[in-house]
Scaffold this active site. Structure first.
Site, mmCIF file in Angstrom:
data_model
loop_
_atom_site.group_PDB
_atom_site.id
_atom_site.type_symbol
_atom_site.label_atom_id
_atom_site.label_comp_id
_atom_site.label_asym_id
_atom_site.label_seq_id
_atom_site.Cartn_x
_atom_site.Cartn_y
_atom_site.Cartn_z
ATOM 1 N N HIS A 38 -14.457 43.051 -86.250
ATOM 2 C CA HIS A 38 -13.635 43.568 -85.153
ATOM 3 C C HIS A 38 -12.189 43.244 -85.502
ATOM 4 C CE1 HIS A 38 -17.403 43.084 -82.451
ATOM 5 N NE2 HIS A 38 -17.335 44.300 -82.952
ATOM 6 N N GLU A 55 -10.075 40.539 -83.704
ATOM 7 C CA GLU A 55 -10.548 39.154 -83.682
ATOM 8 C C GLU A 55 -10.097 38.516 -84.993
ATOM 9 O OE1 GLU A 55 -14.742 39.413 -82.784
ATOM 10 O OE2 GLU A 55 -14.352 40.624 -81.008
ATOM 11 N N HIS A 79 -16.229 35.905 -85.795
ATOM 12 C CA HIS A 79 -15.725 36.717 -84.686
ATOM 13 C C HIS A 79 -14.801 35.867 -83.813
ATOM 14 C CE1 HIS A 79 -18.498 40.367 -84.830
ATOM 15 N NE2 HIS A 79 -18.896 39.619 -85.842
ATOM 16 N N GLU A 101 -18.522 32.627 -83.211
ATOM 17 C CA GLU A 101 -17.428 32.985 -82.301
ATOM 18 C C GLU A 101 -16.452 31.806 -82.308
ATOM 19 O OE1 GLU A 101 -17.018 35.789 -80.657
ATOM 20 O OE2 GLU A 101 -18.967 36.781 -80.849
#
Length: 658
Positions: free
Chosen positions: A263, A266, A401, A493
């Site tokens: 992404h 990110e 991410h 994350e």
């Protein structure tokens, strides 16, 4: 007449960084409000880009909302020390149920939270332009900066939702803390630097290429830059390889990869991988034995930007103004996190249709034909990564991410398309080990006093979770890696803030440095070995490695070497290959940071040997002649026995009739 917002470039407002409402550097007890509708809409939720829960009215809602609808409402931030305030960034409320935005607002300052002075525009109180939609961040810079400890955002007009709309907002405040010569605020001082001398800033595509080239020039003996393909707009997907023999797969040396920037908005993973390649180069030259061992025993591949097109879009807006979604998708609008072939459905359909479990495959699932066609809606970046996976025998990977603080592991897709449901692989225990290795060494994740980022408290799960138990993601890279290749992969994350300000990058590196290293070291956990032909000692490719009680096999690669990631314990392992007799042995995995060696030598089946010898026009050796004669005699005995049994049965039948 009021003073309305002027839009400035990211370069201008970066002179003073954000205080950290979005990144959670500003704590909940530093935020106050005149009133709030309920706990889930309290001042602690008035943070830029904070995301709400799915249910309307839960305790994790998407903004601060005042209880009353008048011009006396305010959201207050306590900077806790004298600060030169330069601007405010505002958003509306994140909610699938409500539409709430503040159109205009005023700002006040105070040193004691009792006496307040308005932000002025000449001789008049300044009025700033807010939002026209709920998601786009809008920047307002003050004509003159103001030095104070407290700042208030005071809404003046807002969206009239039928009758009276609610006053709701999310915010970030820009400000430079002033020097503290008397050490008055020593109790709250936090280190903002890293001891490592790295290039801590955001790098666009050209700057990223330049940095990677500088690392390659500094460490030419252990690095190599290569491209795995191009983005939709033609930007190359560059990979930094780090190994003591770059460009070559060495027998018995595992292949590891980190992928960032799937992404594009990110961005922390991108910068961490650029930091990591600099760090490894520096420490290797310095003789750090941990790094030297890692480089010599592992072939490392770092892809810092899988979606460079999306990143460039987010980068042009800047860290606070790109919002929650700008740059997430590819240039074509594809979410690459859902863009890999859905092999889960293929597997589960086969399980439902096949009654004989012995006929089911559990690894190396082929990609469906409709996915490989040119008309398939597959991003060029996704295709490039799949080809990369098929070219290099990766053993372990993580894709980086942002927007949360948690490590997720496969499966990412639920079996019956439920919104969320725990859906484990056969290697559940090892995936939990992998996830814990990263999460427990990450300085922010492992902090028991940290608050949740948005709407889910992952501390309750020790900061790891099965991906499908969080939310259903068909076509994820994690699941594809596990079902189509030998590679185990998790998603990390990295931060609550998808696009942290450049000033926060040194501390983010400190938070993640040990995690990045220790996760790479897990590639040496379990067993490894070489599957060879007993007669020729040649490596056997595509030999199947089966571990008893774990319904997921892996395969040897071109030279016959393999790696099987396993937790400590004792395992019964079987190697088999077409044309060979299978071989089994017991392998013990210890807690050491190196794998247990489990080699296999397979004996070729006589028919296979004969076939190969005859194909080469060679003579049949005496041992094979003897073995073939024995097999023929055994087959003759079996055939004769079966024939005699049939004759006896027929005679008995005739006798019975008589």
């Amino acid at each position: 007449t009021g003073f309305f917002l002027r839009r400035y470039s990211a370069l201008y407002y970066h002179k003073c960084p954000p205080l950290g409402l979005e990144s959670l550097k500003v704590k909940d007890n530093q935020l106050r409000a005149s009133s709030f509708k309920r706990k889930g809409l309290g001042p602690h939720r008035g943070r830029l880009n904070i995301q709400s829960g799915i249910e309307d009215g839960d305790i994790y809602d998407g903004a601060w909302c005042a209880q009353y609808r008048d011009k006396k409402q305010w959201l207050e931030v306590d900077a806790r020390q004298l600060t030169r305030f330069t601007g405010v960034i505002l958003q509306g409320r994140n909610s699938i149920w409500s539409w709430d935005v503040v159109h205009t607002y005023k700002v006040q300052f105070s040193n004691d939270s009792l006496v307040w002075k308005p932000c002025m525009n000449g001789t008049e109180e300044a009025v700033f332009e807010g939002n026209q939609d709920a998601e786009t961040p809008v920047l307002a810079l003050f004509n003159t900066s103001a030095v104070a400890r407290y700042i208030r955002i005071n809404p003046q007009t807002w969206y009239q939702n039928g009758t009276d709309g609610d006053i709701c907002l999310r915010a970030e405040v820009l400000g430079c803390t002033l020097p503290d010569p008397n050490n008055i605020y020593a109790w709250q001082t936090q280190p903002a630097e890293s001891r490592d001398k790295l290039d801590f800033r955001h790098h666009n595509y050209k700057e990223m290429k330049k940095l990677m080239k500088s690392v390659n020039e500094a460490c030419p003996d252990i690095t190599r830059i290569y491209s795995i393909g191009k983005s939709y707009t033609g930007l190359k997907l560059y990979v930094m390889e780090i190994s003591d023999n770059p460009g070559k797969h060495e027998l018995g040396e595992p292949e590891f990869r980190y992928v960032a920037g799937m992404h594009g908005n990110e961005v922390l993973g991108r910068e961490l991988l650029l930091n990591l390649m600099q760090y490894i180069c520096q420490e290797y030259k310095r003789g750090d034995q941990r790094i030297v061992h890692l480089v010599k025993e592992t072939r490392i591949h770092l892809l810092p930007s899988m979606n460079p097109d999306g990143y460039e879009m987010a980068f042009k807006k800047g860290s606070e103004l790109s919002g929650w979604a700008l740059g997430r998708y590819s240039y074509e609008g594809i979410d690459m996190n859902h863009n890999f072939a859905d092999l889960n459905s293929v597997m589960w359909t086969a399980i439902e249709l096949e009654t004989d479990r012995s006929k089911l495959i559990n690894h190396y699932f082929p990609i469906p034909e409709q996915y490989t066609s040119e008309e398939a809606f597959v991003a060029s970046e996704t295709r490039a990564v799949i080809n990369w996976m098929q070219d290099i025998p990766f053993v372990l990977s993580a894709n980086l991410h942002g927007g949360e603080l948690v490590v997720t592991y496969p499966y990412d897709m639920t079996r019956d398309w439920a919104p969320r449901e725990h859906t484990p692989t056969s290697d559940e225990s090892f995936f939990r080990w992998l996830s814990t290795a990263y999460a427990s060494t990450n300085q922010v994740m492992s902090n028991p006093d940290r608050r949740p980022c948005h709407n889910k408290d992952f501390l309750r799960y020790n900061n790891i979770i099965n991906g499908a138990d969080w939310h259903n993601v068909p076509g994820s890279m994690n699941d594809f890696s596990y079902l189509h290749t030998n590679c185990f992969e998790v998603t990390v994350e990295l931060s609550c803030d998808k696009f942290p300000h450049a000033s926060e990058l040194p501390m983010e590196w400190e938070n993640n440095r040990e995690s990045l290293l220790i996760y790479m070291e897990q590639v040496h956990r379990g067993i490894k070995g070489v599957v060879r032909d007993k007669d020729t000692e040649a490596g056997i490719a595509d030999a199947i490695i089966k571990v008893d009680d774990i319904d997921h096999h892996i395969r040897s690669v071109a030279d016959g070497d393999y790696w099987r990631l396993l937790n400590p314990g004792e395992y019964r392992v079987t190697a088999s290959a077409e044309g060979y007799y299978p071989s089994s042995r017991t392998c013990q995995v210890m807690y050491d940071h190196y794998p247990t060696i489990c080699d296999f030598r397979l004996t070729k089946m006589p028919k296979q040997r004969l076939k190969e010898i005859l194909a080469k026009g060679g003579k049949i050796p005496k041992d094979l002649q003897l073995r073939l004669r024995q097999l023929r005699l055994r087959k003759l005995r079996v055939t004769t026995k079966a024939m005699n049994q049939r004759r006896a049965a027929a005679a008995a039948k005739r006798a019975k009739r008589v």
